[in-house]
Design a protein around this motif. Structure first.
Motif, PDB file in Angstrom:
ATOM      1  N   GLY A  75      -3.890  -7.361   7.647  1.00  0.00           N
ATOM      2  CA  GLY A  75      -3.767  -7.072   9.065  1.00  0.00           C
ATOM      3  C   GLY A  75      -4.223  -8.221   9.934  1.00  0.00           C
TER       4      GLY A  75
ATOM      5  N   ASN B 142      -1.343  -4.350   2.754  1.00  0.00           N
ATOM      6  CA  ASN B 142      -2.806  -4.303   2.858  1.00  0.00           C
ATOM      7  C   ASN B 142      -3.399  -5.536   3.535  1.00  0.00           C
ATOM      8  OD1 ASN B 142      -2.335  -6.185   0.899  1.00  0.00           O
ATOM      9  ND2 ASN B 142      -3.624  -5.237  -0.666  1.00  0.00           N
TER      10      ASN B 142
ATOM     11  N   ALA C  18       0.825  -1.210   0.000  1.00  0.00           N
ATOM     12  CA  ALA C  18       0.000   0.000   0.000  1.00  0.00           C
ATOM     13  C   ALA C  18       0.855   1.254   0.000  1.00  0.00           C
ATOM     14  CB  ALA C  18      -0.936   0.005   1.203  1.00  0.00           C
TER      15      ALA C  18
ATOM     16  N   HIS D 243      -6.711  -4.075   9.117  1.00  0.00           N
ATOM     17  CA  HIS D 243      -6.612  -4.331   7.676  1.00  0.00           C
ATOM     18  C   HIS D 243      -5.269  -3.937   7.071  1.00  0.00           C
ATOM     19  CE1 HIS D 243     -10.873  -5.227   7.833  1.00  0.00           C
ATOM     20  NE2 HIS D 243     -11.106  -4.034   8.362  1.00  0.00           N
ATOM     21  N   TYR D 244      -4.397  -3.318   7.849  1.00  0.00           N
ATOM     22  CA  TYR D 244      -3.084  -2.901   7.347  1.00  0.00           C
ATOM     23  C   TYR D 244      -2.014  -3.208   8.382  1.00  0.00           C
ATOM     24  CZ  TYR D 244      -5.467  -0.359   3.616  1.00  0.00           C
ATOM     25  OH  TYR D 244      -6.236  -0.045   2.518  1.00  0.00           O
TER      26      TYR D 244
ATOM     27  N   THR E  50       4.080  -0.323   4.021  1.00  0.00           N
ATOM     28  CA  THR E  50       2.708  -0.586   4.460  1.00  0.00           C
ATOM     29  C   THR E  50       2.106  -1.657   3.562  1.00  0.00           C
ATOM     30  OG1 THR E  50       2.473   1.729   5.135  1.00  0.00           O
ATOM     31  CG2 THR E  50       0.456   0.423   4.966  1.00  0.00           C
TER      32      THR E  50
END
Length: 291
Positions: free
Chosen positions: A143, A141, A127, A170-171, A139
Motif C-alpha cells: 500500500g 499486500n 491477498a 498496507h493493501y 487485492t
C-alpha cells in the motif's frame, strides 16, 4: 514408587533379555571388526536418510522466502531491461554515447527515482483475487507505505494483469484485466498498429483487441503494451493472437487474444512505478484545456 517396582519385577524377564542383548551387541562391536564396520555403515545410512528428510522439510518450509527473493531479483532484472531500453532510445535519438547506458544503481528504495530512469518495479503478493464476476478485482499486500499509488500498472511474471485503483496503508485494490470496464492500450509487436484490449466477461483466457482494417498481423503474433499511456511502458507482453474476424462494416478487425497471464493462479505480482507519470498527465491536461 511401589507401582514402579511392581512393574519392573513383573517385567524382569524382558528387562534381563534386553540387558543381555545390549551386552551381546557391545561385545560383538568391540571384538569383531567386520560387524563393527557393518554397524557403522548402517548407522551412517540411517543418519543420512534422516538428514535428507530433514533438509527436504526445511527446504519446503523455506520456499516462501526463496520465492520472495527470486521475485525481488526478477524485478531488478526487469528494471534493468527497461533502463537499457530507455537509454538505448535516448542514444539513438540524441547522440551515440554508451557511457550512460550501463548504470549500476538498480537496487534502491521505493519512491526514490534514479537519475534519468523512469520506471521502477515493486514486488507484491496476492491477498485476494476474483475471476467469476463480470468486473473482477485483485487485492495485493502492498500500500501507501510501500510506495504504491493509484493508476500504477500491475503485471505478473507472465504478462499484464491490471491497474491499481484504491490504495490503503498496507493493501491496494487492482482493477483486473478481467473487468469489462477496463481496457489496456496494446499493439501488435514490432508494428505501430494499436487499439484497446478488453475482456468480454466470459472466458477468462481471452480478451479482444480491435485494430483498423488496414492493420497487418497474423495468427500467432504477440500483443504487447503500446506505451501510449503513462501506466505501462512499451513492450510488456499481454497475449498472443489466436484468431480474428471483421467488425463494424469491415472497418475494424477484432483479434481474439489468448492472455499471457493466468488469472486463476496469480501469486506474485509487480507494480510498475512511472516517475514521469504526473508530469506527463499534467502537460496532457494543459494541452486538452488549451484546445
Amino acid at each position: 514408587m511401589q507401582k514402579l517396582l511392581a512393574f519392573l519385577i513383573s517385567k524382569r524377564h524382558w528387562i534381563l533379555f534386553l540387558l543381555c542383548e545390549i551386552i551381546s551387541f557391545v561385545l560383538i562391536y568391540r571384538n569383531n571388526a567386520y560387524q563393527r564396520n557393518m554397524i557403522l555403515s548402517s548407522a551412517n545410512a540411517i543418519t543420512g536418510s534422516i538428514s535428507s528428510v530433514s533438509n527436504t522439510v526445511l527446504s519446503y518450509l523455506n520456499l516462501q522466502n526463496v520465492n520472495q527473493q527470486l521475485l525481488e531479483h526478477n524485478s531488478l532484472l526487469e528494471m534493468e531491461i527497461l533502463r537499457l531500453q530507455e537509454q538505448l532510445k535516448k542514444t539513438s535519438l540524441d547522440t551515440v554515447d554508451f557511457s550512460r547506458v550501463f548504470l549500476t544503481d538498480t537496487a534502491r528504495t521505493a519512491g526514490v527515482p534514479a537519475p534519468d530512469y523512469t520506471y521502477e518495479y515493486i514486488a507484491a503478493g496476492v491477498a485476494n483475487n476474483t475471476t467469476t464476476y463480470v468486473n473482477n478485482y485483485i487485492t495485493i499486500n502492498k500500500g501507501f507505505g510501500d510506495g504504491i499509488r493509484p493508476d500504477m500498472g500491475v503485471i505478473s511474471p507472465r504478462g499484464v494483469v491490471g491497474i491499481v485503483m484504491t490504495v490503503k496503508n498496507h493493501y491496494s485494490i487492482v482493477i483486473s484485466l478481467l473487468n469489462t470496464k477496463y481496457k489496456v492500450n496494446c499493439k501488435v509487436k514490432n508494428t505501430s498498429f494499436f487499439g484497446g484490449l478488453a475482456w468480454r466477461g466470459d472466458d477468462v483466457r481471452y480478451a479482444y483487441l480491435e485494430l483498423p482494417a488496414h492493420a497487418t498481423f497474423q495468427v500467432g503474433d504477440t500483443i504487447v503494451t503500446s506505451g501510449y499511456s503513462a501506466v505501462f511502458p512499451q513492450g510488456l507482453i499481454t497475449g498472443v493472437v489466436e484468431s480474428f474476424d471483421k467488425q463494424r462494416d469491415y472497418n475494424f478487425y477484432s483479434l481474439k487474444v489468448r492472455l499471457a497471464a493466468d488469472f486463476q493462479s496469480l501469486n506474485a505480482l509487480w507494480v510498475i512505478v512511472n516517475h514521469s507519470q504526473d508530469e506527463q498527465w499534467e502537460i496532457e491536461r494543459e494541452a486538452m484545456g488549451n484546445g
